[in-house]
Design a protein around this motif. Sequence first.
Motif, PDB file in Angstrom:
ATOM      1  N   LEU A 169      15.594  19.361 -10.768  1.00  0.00           N
ATOM      2  CA  LEU A 169      15.406  19.035 -12.176  1.00  0.00           C
ATOM      3  C   LEU A 169      13.915  18.920 -12.488  1.00  0.00           C
ATOM      4  O   LEU A 169      13.132  18.470 -11.649  1.00  0.00           O
ATOM      5  CB  LEU A 169      16.112  17.724 -12.515  1.00  0.00           C
ATOM      6  N   PRO A 170      13.506  19.301 -13.689  1.00  0.00           N
ATOM      7  CA  PRO A 170      12.084  19.192 -14.021  1.00  0.00           C
ATOM      8  C   PRO A 170      11.661  17.730 -14.149  1.00  0.00           C
ATOM      9  O   PRO A 170      12.443  16.871 -14.534  1.00  0.00           O
ATOM     10  CB  PRO A 170      11.978  19.910 -15.372  1.00  0.00           C
TER      11      PRO A 170
ATOM     12  N   LEU B 274       9.070  16.794 -16.093  1.00  0.00           N
ATOM     13  CA  LEU B 274       8.619  16.566 -17.454  1.00  0.00           C
ATOM     14  C   LEU B 274       8.923  17.792 -18.292  1.00  0.00           C
ATOM     15  O   LEU B 274       8.697  18.914 -17.877  1.00  0.00           O
ATOM     16  CB  LEU B 274       7.107  16.299 -17.455  1.00  0.00           C
ATOM     17  N   LYS B 275       9.455  17.562 -19.487  1.00  0.00           N
ATOM     18  CA  LYS B 275       9.663  18.636 -20.443  1.00  0.00           C
ATOM     19  C   LYS B 275       8.787  18.331 -21.657  1.00  0.00           C
ATOM     20  O   LYS B 275       8.791  17.209 -22.156  1.00  0.00           O
ATOM     21  CB  LYS B 275      11.121  18.714 -20.899  1.00  0.00           C
ATOM     22  N   ILE B 276       8.053  19.341 -22.098  1.00  0.00           N
ATOM     23  CA  ILE B 276       7.160  19.160 -23.237  1.00  0.00           C
ATOM     24  C   ILE B 276       7.576  20.126 -24.330  1.00  0.00           C
ATOM     25  O   ILE B 276       7.771  21.311 -24.082  1.00  0.00           O
ATOM     26  CB  ILE B 276       5.689  19.405 -22.849  1.00  0.00           C
ATOM     27  N   MET B 277       7.692  19.615 -25.543  1.00  0.00           N
ATOM     28  CA  MET B 277       7.989  20.457 -26.685  1.00  0.00           C
ATOM     29  C   MET B 277       6.845  20.300 -27.675  1.00  0.00           C
ATOM     30  O   MET B 277       6.408  19.191 -27.973  1.00  0.00           O
ATOM     31  CB  MET B 277       9.296  20.030 -27.348  1.00  0.00           C
TER      32      MET B 277
END
Length: 156
Positions: free
Chosen positions: A136-137, A139-142
């Motif tokens: 699983l990642p 950190l996810k950045i949008m």
Amino acid sequence: MSIAAFSIKRPVLISMVMVAMIIFGVLAYVGMPLNITPSIDIPYVLVQTTYAGASPDLIESQISKKIEDAVSMISGLDTITSYSLENVSLVLLKFTMDVDVDTAVQDVTKKVNNISNDLPDDADDPIFQKININELPILKIMLAGDSSKITMAELY
């Protein structure tokens, strides 16, 4: 004889012991692995079954409940969480930490395959997945912006 008196009478021995302790300490520090995200094997198994055109109520009664009943007696099972959505049933099984994940997947597969005749004929075969936390990642950045004021290159 106290430690202080022994140390005063034998200074060379105490010095060599201290040097040895420092050398072993440095070797242990250098040889110790350091991971920012250590490998963790948390025993989660996901059973996913799709049934096209079925409502959540039908998914719950025809698929999710039957899978829950079938796997509820597996040893080492901690909790069962099921999600009955439109067209899909997701049953998440959490095992205790002392259970091997591969063995748990095999046990779940056997139990669900035993009741596969009780599942609707139109439903797809269940898919069994072990959830690997390490994949699983972190950190996810949008990123969002007003395209009339700023270009995508500037936003990037």
